[in-house]
Design a protein around this motif. Structure first.
Motif, PDB file in Angstrom:
ATOM      1  N   ALA A 334       9.664   3.475 -16.488  1.00  0.00           N
ATOM      2  CA  ALA A 334       8.377   3.670 -16.897  1.00  0.00           C
ATOM      3  C   ALA A 334       7.305   2.937 -16.184  1.00  0.00           C
ATOM      4  N   ALA A 335       7.730   1.705 -15.973  1.00  0.00           N
ATOM      5  CA  ALA A 335       6.708   0.692 -15.054  1.00  0.00           C
ATOM      6  C   ALA A 335       6.713   1.500 -13.537  1.00  0.00           C
ATOM      7  N   ALA A 336       7.754   1.624 -12.882  1.00  0.00           N
ATOM      8  CA  ALA A 336       7.981   2.389 -11.761  1.00  0.00           C
ATOM      9  C   ALA A 336       7.211   3.421 -11.633  1.00  0.00           C
ATOM     10  N   TRP A 337       7.098   4.269 -12.631  1.00  0.00           N
ATOM     11  CA  TRP A 337       6.295   5.552 -12.612  1.00  0.00           C
ATOM     12  C   TRP A 337       4.648   5.120 -12.780  1.00  0.00           C
ATOM     13  N   LYS A 338       4.479   4.090 -13.468  1.00  0.00           N
ATOM     14  CA  LYS A 338       3.118   3.828 -13.459  1.00  0.00           C
ATOM     15  C   LYS A 338       2.394   3.283 -12.361  1.00  0.00           C
ATOM     16  N   PHE A 339       3.289   2.618 -11.387  1.00  0.00           N
ATOM     17  CA  PHE A 339       2.927   2.356 -10.046  1.00  0.00           C
ATOM     18  C   PHE A 339       2.828   3.324  -9.257  1.00  0.00           C
TER      19      PHE A 339
END
Length: 445
Positions: A334-339
């Motif tokens: 989820a955080a990787a996709w936000k980046f």
């Protein structure tokens, strides 16, 4: 004989790679930070993630700016930056896939995308893009290139940039000769001939016969042929009679309207030769723009998209696309996709590509002032997204593509230029190798 040698090499490389990776896995073990078989987790969307830059050193400064912007906008996420030189990025990913230690998110260009994806290391991104603010804001042609490079079914890469093919020409020399801009293939050949005066060491064009010569040659051949697909069923179109005729005409310029040194020129020598000021045209990408500005100043040259056919259709082969991928083993997808979303958003994608000198994948960024002020980039972006542009997707997904298009056939292209091999024989051999590689790929996938 050539095909059997290719098959033997393929088998030998597979055995050797397997042995090396097995040793790596035994020595290092899985440290828990991710290997290809690890399905990972969605995570909380907060915490720490690791990003690998696959062009470390060259793009380090601009990526650190993007990361700083992201962390300010998302104070609950910390991004650890790891810069990897482009030349070693593929081997670094391969080692981590087998031995553990993959990042959460990383730069993966189309030239290596298939090899990383086929090992089960990448997260499919179609569903995430469908629900994202990025939907409808990315170049469809670049998305198609990303999908094709990953095998054609699922999207494993979100494109960030493209470095489009460009025909650079000397406006001062064209004006002196009373020539129109080389916007069509007919005008291109007219200019190449008229600007050549071998007695004064002046030439209409410089071409690339050394390292990296196959893709530009195919670009010119397909561009003239009007053939818009690399495959027809399970057989390549690379030796279609129209493509053969296009390559014959293009290579006939060698030593007639080009310097004889071209047969050995890689892109650096070719660019330096054009910048010396006695050659009318050069086919290269946007990456040499700054070199031309330094050598010639802003008023003596222009950069146009590839020439069109008489009906206005522009056919070009796909250029390598830079992009970002999320790794399946990430514990915080989820955080990787936000980046990823942040990095390819309008403002950040514009900032990144202004520094990189490339075409933004974000179509809103393509409209920004710096793109409009840099005419070659503006025209390339318009051509890339234009209805009249047809992209022939090169088979980057084939494991043998780099071997076939470089070591196996660059010497053969030189033979064609030197009159020791016909264009038809060259393309027939290339087609035979590609058809076998495609059959192997389909059998295994």
């Amino acid at each position: 004989m050539k095909i059997s040698m290719l098959r033997s090499r393929r088998a030998a490389v597979a055995v050797a790679l397997g042995s090396v990776l097995a040793l790596t896995a035994t020595a290092c073990g899985d440290d828990g930070s991710g290997a290809a078989g690890d399905k990972g987790a969605e995570g909380s969307g907060k915490g720490e993630i690791t990003f690998w830059d696959n062009n470390g050193g060259v793009r380090t400064d601009i990526w650190k700016e993007v990361i700083d912007d992201f962390e300010q906008a998302n104070p609950d996420i910390k991004v650890t930056y790891v810069g990897i030189p482009a030349a070693s990025a593929q081997s670094k990913y391969d080692t981590a896939i087998q031995g553990g230690g993959l990042p959460d998110v990383g730069g993966v260009g189309t030239a290596m995308l298939a090899e990383v994806a086929v090992q089960g290391a990448l997260e499919p991104l179609d569903g995430r893009l469908e629900k994202s603010a990025l939907k409808g804001r990315l170049s469809e042609n670049l998305l198609e290139s990303s999908r094709a490079a990953g095998g054609g079914k699922e999207l494993y890469q979100i494109p960030t940039s493209s470095n489009n093919g460009t025909l650079w020409y000397r406006t001062d020399l064209f004006e002196q000769a009373g020539l129109d801009a080389p916007t069509t293939w007919e005008k291109f050949y007219e200019a190449a001939d008229k600007l050549t005066d071998r007695s004064r060491n002046r030439f209409g064009f410089t071409t690339r016969g050394g390292e990296g010569s196959i893709a530009p040659a195919l670009d010119a051949a397909y561009g003239q042929a009007g053939v818009t697909s690399f495959w027809k069923g399970d057989k390549t179109t690379v030796n279609d009679p129209k493509v053969v005729a296009g390559l014959e005409k293009f290579l006939s310029l060698y030593k007639k309207d080009t310097p004889s040194a071209d047969v050995n020129n890689d892109f650096t020598k070719m660019v330096a030769q054009w910048d010396s000021g006695t050659i009318g045209m050069l086919s290269h990408n946007l990456g040499s723009y700054q070199d031309h500005l330094k050598a010639l100043g802003p008023k003596k040259f222009r950069g146009l998209p590839n020439p069109t056919l008489a009906d206005g259709t522009r056919v070009q082969v796909s250029n390598p696309v830079d992009g970002m991928s999320v790794f399946k083993s990430s514990k915080n997808k989820a955080a990787a996709w936000k980046f990823v979303e942040f990095a390819v958003s309008h403002a950040e994608n514009s900032k990144f590509n202004k520094a990189a000198g490339q075409i933004p994948a974000n179509t809103e960024a393509q409209k920004d002032a710096w793109v409009q002020e840099a005419e070659p980039t503006k025209l390339a972006a318009a051509a890339l997204n234009g209805a009249g542009t047809k992209i022939v997707q090169l088979p980057y997904y084939l494991p043998d593509w780099n071997t076939i298009s470089k070591a196996d056939n660059e010497p053969n292209l030189q033979k064609v230029m030197l009159g020791k091999m016909s264009a038809k024989a060259f393309l027939d051999l290339l087609a035979e190798q590609l058809n076998e590689a495609q059959a192997d790929w389909k059998q295994n996938h």
